[in-house]
Design a protein around this motif. Structure first.
Motif, PDB file in Angstrom:
ATOM      1  N   LEU A  89     -42.703  -7.383  42.566  1.00  0.00           N
ATOM      2  CA  LEU A  89     -42.386  -8.726  42.106  1.00  0.00           C
ATOM      3  C   LEU A  89     -43.121  -8.952  40.798  1.00  0.00           C
ATOM      4  O   LEU A  89     -44.348  -8.841  40.745  1.00  0.00           O
ATOM      5  CB  LEU A  89     -42.824  -9.762  43.142  1.00  0.00           C
ATOM      6  N   SER A  90     -42.358  -9.232  39.746  1.00  0.00           N
ATOM      7  CA  SER A  90     -42.950  -9.534  38.441  1.00  0.00           C
ATOM      8  C   SER A  90     -42.775 -11.016  38.170  1.00  0.00           C
ATOM      9  O   SER A  90     -41.713 -11.587  38.451  1.00  0.00           O
ATOM     10  CB  SER A  90     -42.262  -8.727  37.337  1.00  0.00           C
TER      11      SER A  90
ATOM     12  N   PHE B 253     -38.899 -14.680  37.528  1.00  0.00           N
ATOM     13  CA  PHE B 253     -39.282 -13.600  38.436  1.00  0.00           C
ATOM     14  C   PHE B 253     -38.286 -12.458  38.345  1.00  0.00           C
ATOM     15  O   PHE B 253     -37.091 -12.667  38.154  1.00  0.00           O
ATOM     16  CB  PHE B 253     -39.286 -14.088  39.891  1.00  0.00           C
ATOM     17  N   SER B 254     -38.792 -11.261  38.521  1.00  0.00           N
ATOM     18  CA  SER B 254     -37.965 -10.073  38.675  1.00  0.00           C
ATOM     19  C   SER B 254     -38.453  -9.384  39.944  1.00  0.00           C
ATOM     20  O   SER B 254     -39.661  -9.187  40.113  1.00  0.00           O
ATOM     21  CB  SER B 254     -38.122  -9.158  37.464  1.00  0.00           C
ATOM     22  N   MET B 255     -37.522  -9.035  40.811  1.00  0.00           N
ATOM     23  CA  MET B 255     -37.923  -8.438  42.088  1.00  0.00           C
ATOM     24  C   MET B 255     -37.070  -7.214  42.363  1.00  0.00           C
ATOM     25  O   MET B 255     -35.859  -7.226  42.126  1.00  0.00           O
ATOM     26  CB  MET B 255     -37.747  -9.462  43.215  1.00  0.00           C
ATOM     27  N   THR B 256     -37.718  -6.159  42.830  1.00  0.00           N
ATOM     28  CA  THR B 256     -37.036  -4.961  43.292  1.00  0.00           C
ATOM     29  C   THR B 256     -37.465  -4.731  44.727  1.00  0.00           C
ATOM     30  O   THR B 256     -38.655  -4.607  45.015  1.00  0.00           O
ATOM     31  CB  THR B 256     -37.393  -3.734  42.426  1.00  0.00           C
ATOM     32  N   SER B 257     -36.486  -4.706  45.620  1.00  0.00           N
ATOM     33  CA  SER B 257     -36.808  -4.592  47.040  1.00  0.00           C
ATOM     34  C   SER B 257     -37.323  -3.201  47.379  1.00  0.00           C
ATOM     35  O   SER B 257     -36.995  -2.218  46.723  1.00  0.00           O
ATOM     36  CB  SER B 257     -35.591  -4.934  47.888  1.00  0.00           C
ATOM     37  N   GLY B 258     -38.135  -3.150  48.423  1.00  0.00           N
ATOM     38  CA  GLY B 258     -38.735  -1.905  48.880  1.00  0.00           C
ATOM     39  C   GLY B 258     -38.220  -1.501  50.251  1.00  0.00           C
ATOM     40  O   GLY B 258     -37.059  -1.725  50.589  1.00  0.00           O
ATOM     41  N   GLN B 259     -39.100  -0.939  51.053  1.00  0.00           N
ATOM     42  CA  GLN B 259     -38.723  -0.388  52.355  1.00  0.00           C
ATOM     43  C   GLN B 259     -38.232  -1.435  53.350  1.00  0.00           C
ATOM     44  O   GLN B 259     -37.351  -1.151  54.162  1.00  0.00           O
ATOM     45  CB  GLN B 259     -39.911   0.379  52.953  1.00  0.00           C
TER      46      GLN B 259
ATOM     47  N   THR C 189     -36.742 -17.651  48.816  1.00  0.00           N
ATOM     48  CA  THR C 189     -36.292 -19.035  48.698  1.00  0.00           C
ATOM     49  C   THR C 189     -36.796 -19.635  47.393  1.00  0.00           C
ATOM     50  O   THR C 189     -37.783 -19.181  46.818  1.00  0.00           O
ATOM     51  CB  THR C 189     -36.790 -19.897  49.874  1.00  0.00           C
ATOM     52  N   THR C 190     -36.073 -20.650  46.951  1.00  0.00           N
ATOM     53  CA  THR C 190     -36.469 -21.478  45.814  1.00  0.00           C
ATOM     54  C   THR C 190     -36.365 -22.925  46.314  1.00  0.00           C
ATOM     55  O   THR C 190     -35.897 -23.153  47.430  1.00  0.00           O
ATOM     56  CB  THR C 190     -35.538 -21.261  44.600  1.00  0.00           C
TER      57      THR C 190
ATOM     58  N   PHE D 265     -33.214  -8.006  41.163  1.00  0.00           N
ATOM     59  CA  PHE D 265     -32.637  -9.209  40.590  1.00  0.00           C
ATOM     60  C   PHE D 265     -33.660  -9.935  39.738  1.00  0.00           C
ATOM     61  O   PHE D 265     -34.847  -9.708  39.847  1.00  0.00           O
ATOM     62  CB  PHE D 265     -32.069 -10.132  41.667  1.00  0.00           C
ATOM     63  N   LEU D 266     -33.147 -10.820  38.879  1.00  0.00           N
ATOM     64  CA  LEU D 266     -33.957 -11.667  38.013  1.00  0.00           C
ATOM     65  C   LEU D 266     -33.567 -13.098  38.331  1.00  0.00           C
ATOM     66  O   LEU D 266     -32.391 -13.404  38.489  1.00  0.00           O
ATOM     67  CB  LEU D 266     -33.679 -11.349  36.544  1.00  0.00           C
ATOM     68  N   ILE D 267     -34.548 -13.989  38.445  1.00  0.00           N
ATOM     69  CA  ILE D 267     -34.273 -15.370  38.790  1.00  0.00           C
ATOM     70  C   ILE D 267     -35.200 -16.285  37.983  1.00  0.00           C
ATOM     71  O   ILE D 267     -36.342 -15.938  37.727  1.00  0.00           O
ATOM     72  CB  ILE D 267     -34.444 -15.603  40.301  1.00  0.00           C
ATOM     73  N   GLU D 268     -34.664 -17.421  37.557  1.00  0.00           N
ATOM     74  CA  GLU D 268     -35.476 -18.431  36.900  1.00  0.00           C
ATOM     75  C   GLU D 268     -35.381 -19.698  37.721  1.00  0.00           C
ATOM     76  O   GLU D 268     -34.288 -20.147  38.076  1.00  0.00           O
ATOM     77  CB  GLU D 268     -34.988 -18.690  35.478  1.00  0.00           C
TER      78      GLU D 268
END
Length: 150
Positions: free
Chosen positions: A78-79, A111-117, A129-130, A142-145
């Motif tokens: 998660l960035s 945010f930028s998120m790449t899912s793991g295991q 959630t937002t 994915f990227l989300i603002e």
């Protein structure tokens, strides 16, 4: 240890052992940090550094002109961009006992998120959630603002 310091030591040990942030295993760590960021644990707000452990129920926030990268124990990344805030609501990664889940609440920022295991083993147990929506993650990036109060 003097007699006077024993009660203080016992109190400190009691606090450390009963606090969820210290009693639990880390769920991840700050992999990268540029600028300033903090973590809120209960009532405490602590500056973050690269390599710092993160725990369930932590609230992570970046300052203006700052960015932060988190790596969770399941290899999810998660960035966070400047002026971002995320609550690390739920996490477990014990595949041997079928206990895997990841839940984050992105309150504001980029945010930028790449899912793991976890997303590979139990995609229905990953929740992002937002303030206005929930995203079900099925193994992706994915990227989300999230617009939020200043």
């Amino acid at each position: 240890m003097t007699l006077r310091s024993r009660p203080a030591a016992a109190l400190l040990a009691s606090i450390l052992l009963t606090s969820p942030a210290w009693a639990a295993d880390p769920i991840g760590l700050v992999k990268t940090l540029s600028g300033d960021a903090t973590v809120t644990r209960g009532e405490q707000v602590v500056p973050l550094t690269a390599g710092a452990d993160l725990f369930r129920d932590d609230m992570v926030a970046t300052d203006a002109d700052s960015s932060l990268g988190i790596t969770f124990r399941d290899d999810t990344t998660l960035s966070m961009g400047p002026k971002s805030r995320v609550a690390l609501n739920d996490f477990a990664f014990d595949p041997a006992h079928d206990d895997v889940k990841l839940g984050v609440h992105m309150q504001k920022g980029t945010f930028s998120m790449t899912s793991g295991q976890t997303a590979k083993l139990a995609p229905d147990k990953v929740s992002v959630t937002t303030p206005t929506m929930t995203i079900g993650i099925r193994g992706t990036s994915f990227l989300i603002e999230v617009a939020g109060d200043e």
